[in-house]
Write an enzyme that holds these catalytic residues in place. Sequence first.
Site, short mmCIF file in Angstrom:
data_model
loop_
_atom_site.label_atom_id
_atom_site.label_comp_id
_atom_site.label_asym_id
_atom_site.label_seq_id
_atom_site.Cartn_x
_atom_site.Cartn_y
_atom_site.Cartn_z
N GLY A 44 -20.50 -54.68 -5.48
CA GLY A 44 -19.73 -53.45 -5.71
C GLY A 44 -18.42 -53.44 -4.95
N CYS A 45 -18.44 -53.90 -3.73
CA CYS A 45 -17.23 -53.90 -2.90
C CYS A 45 -16.19 -54.88 -3.45
CB CYS A 45 -17.57 -54.22 -1.45
SG CYS A 45 -18.66 -52.98 -0.71
#
Length: 154
Positions: A44-45
């Site tokens: 996600g990051c």
Amino acid sequence: MDLQEGDAAPDFRLPRDGGGELSLADFRGRKLVLYAYPKDDTPGCTQEAIAFNGLRAAFEACGTAIVGVSPDPAKRHDRFKQKHELTFPLLADESQALAEAYGIWVEKSMYGRSYMGLERSTFLIDAEGRIARIWRKVKVAGHAQEVLEAAQAL
């Protein structure tokens, strides 16, 4: 601290990728997207960083800088930036000072275990250093575009 839109953004001075430090004052006179993410090189990051990086020219066109911040050390940020060809600064908030000041160092839970961690959040700060918009518990898909539209409208 429970920051609200319209509040003065808490000041910070943190180490950055590539050496040196950055502070909120370094961005006075222009808008700033300060986005906080839990950890370099996680799915996600990484997706979020790539999305902001892909829109960097559009952010620049509306006078807005982008800065990412996580608890990871600056050396880890160096590798993350190089691997994904990111072109904006990443700040190392290893002591969680910025996270505490912005109210995003929170209790989280996973698999029934509670722990303290960074809440994925974004702050749009205006040219005078006031918080114009806050996004908490961010869902990555479409987020960078939504932040860009808010910056363009500011």
